[in-house]
Design a protein around this motif. Structure first.
Motif, PDB file in Angstrom:
ATOM      1  N   PHE A   1       0.773  -1.606   0.019  1.00  0.00           N
ATOM      2  CA  PHE A   1       0.173   0.326  -0.258  1.00  0.00           C
ATOM      3  C   PHE A   1       0.370   1.420   0.361  1.00  0.00           C
ATOM      4  CE2 PHE A   1      -2.690  -3.050   1.947  1.00  0.00           C
ATOM      5  CZ  PHE A   1      -4.164  -2.999   1.716  1.00  0.00           C
ATOM      6  N   ASP A   2       0.601   2.268  -0.842  1.00  0.00           N
ATOM      7  CA  ASP A   2       0.904   3.236  -0.822  1.00  0.00           C
ATOM      8  C   ASP A   2      -0.153   3.819   0.808  1.00  0.00           C
ATOM      9  OD1 ASP A   2       2.099   6.109  -0.730  1.00  0.00           O
ATOM     10  OD2 ASP A   2      -0.608   6.776  -1.669  1.00  0.00           O
ATOM     11  N   MET A   3       0.948   4.737   1.471  1.00  0.00           N
ATOM     12  CA  MET A   3      -0.191   5.364   2.274  1.00  0.00           C
ATOM     13  C   MET A   3      -1.066   6.496   2.114  1.00  0.00           C
ATOM     14  SD  MET A   3       1.252   5.977   6.104  1.00  0.00           S
ATOM     15  CE  MET A   3       1.688   7.739   5.905  1.00  0.00           C
ATOM     16  N   ASP A   4       0.302   7.156   1.900  1.00  0.00           N
ATOM     17  CA  ASP A   4      -1.055   8.769   2.030  1.00  0.00           C
ATOM     18  C   ASP A   4      -1.977   9.103   0.652  1.00  0.00           C
ATOM     19  OD1 ASP A   4      -1.433  11.678   3.368  1.00  0.00           O
ATOM     20  OD2 ASP A   4       1.390  11.514   3.567  1.00  0.00           O
ATOM     21  N   GLY A   5      -3.292   9.407   0.817  1.00  0.00           N
ATOM     22  CA  GLY A   5      -4.112   9.437  -0.171  1.00  0.00           C
ATOM     23  C   GLY A   5      -4.567   7.724  -0.339  1.00  0.00           C
ATOM     24  N   VAL A   6      -4.116   7.382   0.619  1.00  0.00           N
ATOM     25  CA  VAL A   6      -4.532   5.103   0.043  1.00  0.00           C
ATOM     26  C   VAL A   6      -5.178   5.047   1.082  1.00  0.00           C
ATOM     27  CG1 VAL A   6      -4.145   3.282  -0.825  1.00  0.00           C
ATOM     28  CG2 VAL A   6      -3.051   5.049  -2.243  1.00  0.00           C
TER      29      VAL A   6
ATOM     30  N   GLY B   1      -2.218   2.008  -5.615  1.00  0.00           N
ATOM     31  CA  GLY B   1      -1.232   3.924  -4.897  1.00  0.00           C
ATOM     32  C   GLY B   1      -2.812   5.207  -5.301  1.00  0.00           C
ATOM     33  N   ASP B   2      -2.256   6.036  -5.365  1.00  0.00           N
ATOM     34  CA  ASP B   2      -3.558   6.954  -5.416  1.00  0.00           C
ATOM     35  C   ASP B   2      -2.600   7.799  -6.554  1.00  0.00           C
ATOM     36  OD1 ASP B   2      -2.032   7.807  -3.896  1.00  0.00           O
ATOM     37  OD2 ASP B   2      -3.081  10.104  -3.860  1.00  0.00           O
ATOM     38  N   SER B   3      -0.957   7.814  -6.213  1.00  0.00           N
ATOM     39  CA  SER B   3      -0.047   8.956  -7.830  1.00  0.00           C
ATOM     40  C   SER B   3       0.423   7.859  -8.741  1.00  0.00           C
ATOM     41  CB  SER B   3       1.346   9.686  -6.351  1.00  0.00           C
ATOM     42  OG  SER B   3       1.529   8.326  -6.182  1.00  0.00           O
TER      43      SER B   3
ATOM     44  N   SER C   1       3.132   8.232  -9.647  1.00  0.00           N
ATOM     45  CA  SER C   1       4.872   7.794  -9.135  1.00  0.00           C
ATOM     46  C   SER C   1       4.604   6.017  -8.907  1.00  0.00           C
ATOM     47  CB  SER C   1       5.317   8.562  -8.485  1.00  0.00           C
ATOM     48  OG  SER C   1       4.956   8.605  -6.966  1.00  0.00           O
ATOM     49  N   ASP C   2       3.011   5.845  -8.093  1.00  0.00           N
ATOM     50  CA  ASP C   2       3.203   4.877  -7.254  1.00  0.00           C
ATOM     51  C   ASP C   2       2.682   3.732  -8.706  1.00  0.00           C
ATOM     52  OD1 ASP C   2       3.156   5.618  -4.518  1.00  0.00           O
ATOM     53  OD2 ASP C   2       0.840   5.740  -5.260  1.00  0.00           O
ATOM     54  N   ILE C   3       2.316   4.142  -9.669  1.00  0.00           N
ATOM     55  CA  ILE C   3       1.924   3.330 -10.715  1.00  0.00           C
ATOM     56  C   ILE C   3       3.405   2.739 -11.478  1.00  0.00           C
ATOM     57  CG2 ILE C   3       0.680   3.323 -12.672  1.00  0.00           C
ATOM     58  CD1 ILE C   3      -1.174   2.681  -9.483  1.00  0.00           C
TER      59      ILE C   3
HETATM   60 MG   LIG Z   1      -0.418   8.924  -2.237  1.00  0.00          MG
END
Ligand SMILES: [Mg+2]
Length: 309
Positions: free
Chosen positions: A47-52, A260-262, A264-266
């Protein structure tokens, strides 16, 4: 209301097919096209954290239920965050305060990644730091690197330290609200005492309670320009970040889902060979999804984590 309704001009055939497959899997269960079944052969989740997991101080819908289900099924999971100013223990306490129980060992901050990278690639015993808070200084210390925080020393103290150390040492930049003209002056005058510049994140923005907030980029771009060095960023989307966590999970990337929500995550997840899930409503609005191409195209797009349950 998710995958099946959006289209992507840049990668139209792929995204439409994925959308249809996801829709079929959701509506027809095991009888449908299960190419996109999130749970099939799932070895672990990153998991990404912020936003997820949360936005501001509010957990997102379905987080607790999803983590409960992973625990019940014995599926390992890990949080990889570009937040670096808090330690993993502090983050675990914050999540607990919001109602989500996650052990600190399951959390890797960008500070921990950056400290790992500096230790593995330079062997430095000391590093200048700017921002990053206790999360960065503790992460460096855990790797045997003494942090010399520029915001806590005068110009004279910094000059004395540089003279006593002799050779230039790395500078590690993390998130702070406190970068100003005085600190910029200190950085500029220490240019020759800095060997390489590392940044704990290159995020432009992160979602706050009342809208987007500036990430580390506004600060790191200024520092890089002042000392004329190209910053090295071991955090997402650098391959090092995912490799670091995949090593800890001990699972082949193809069995690991990254949520992720950004972008860069993807990109990071796709480059590592993970199954990528973009959750909307955080850093990436639906309107941006149609512009994605190449490694930025997620395997699955969801509105909320409840779509995975
Ligand atoms: Mg995020």
């Amino acid at each position: 209301m998710g995958q099946e309704t959006w289209e992507n001009d840049g990668a139209r055939s792929r995204t439409r097919w994925l959308g249809e497959a996801a829709s079929a899997a959701r509506h027809h269960g095991s009888k449908g096209n299960r190419e996109m079944d999130f749970w099939e052969h799932l070895g672990a989740v990153i998991f990404d954290m912020d936003g997820v997991l949360f936005i501001g101080n509010r957990l997102r819908a379905g987080v607790i239920e999803l983590v409960d289900r992973l625990n019940a099924l014995g599926i390992d999971f890990h949080i990889l965050t570009n937040t670096g100013s808090s330690s993993s223990t502090e983050i675990a306490a914050k999540l607990d305060g919001m109602g989500l129980k996650v052990e600190a060992r399951r959390i890797t901050t960008s500070s921990a990644l950056t400290a790992g990278y500096v230790a593995e690639h330079t062997g430095a015993k000391r590093a200048w730091t700017l921002g990053g808070g206790t999360g960065l200084s503790q992460a460096l210390e855990a790797r045997g690197i003494e942090a010399l925080p520029l915001e806590r020393m005068s110009m004279e103290e910094a000059r004395t330290s540089a003279a006593s150390i002799g050779a230039p040492i790395p500078l590690v930049v993390g998130w702070t609200r406190d970068y100003d003209h005085q600190l910029a002056t200190r950085v500029l005058r220490l240019e020759r005492a800095i060997s390489e510049m590392y940044v704990a994140s290159e995020d432009r923005a992160y979602p706050g309670d009342d809208g987007l907030m500036p990430g580390v980029l506004w600060l790191s771009a200024s520092v890089a320009a002042l000392i004329q060095k190209r910053p090295i960023n071991p955090a997402k989307p650098n391959r090092y970040a995912l490799e670091y966590v995949l090593r800890a999970l001990n699972q082949p990337a193809a069995r690991v889902a990254l949520i992720g929500d950004s972008i860069s995550d993807i990109e990071s997840g796709n480059q590592a060979g993970c199954r990528t899930v973009l959750v909307l409503g955080g850093a990436t609005p639906r309107t941006q999804v149609v512009k994605l191409s190449g490694e930025a195209v997620p395997l699955q797009v969801i509105e909320e984590l409840t779509d995975l349950l």
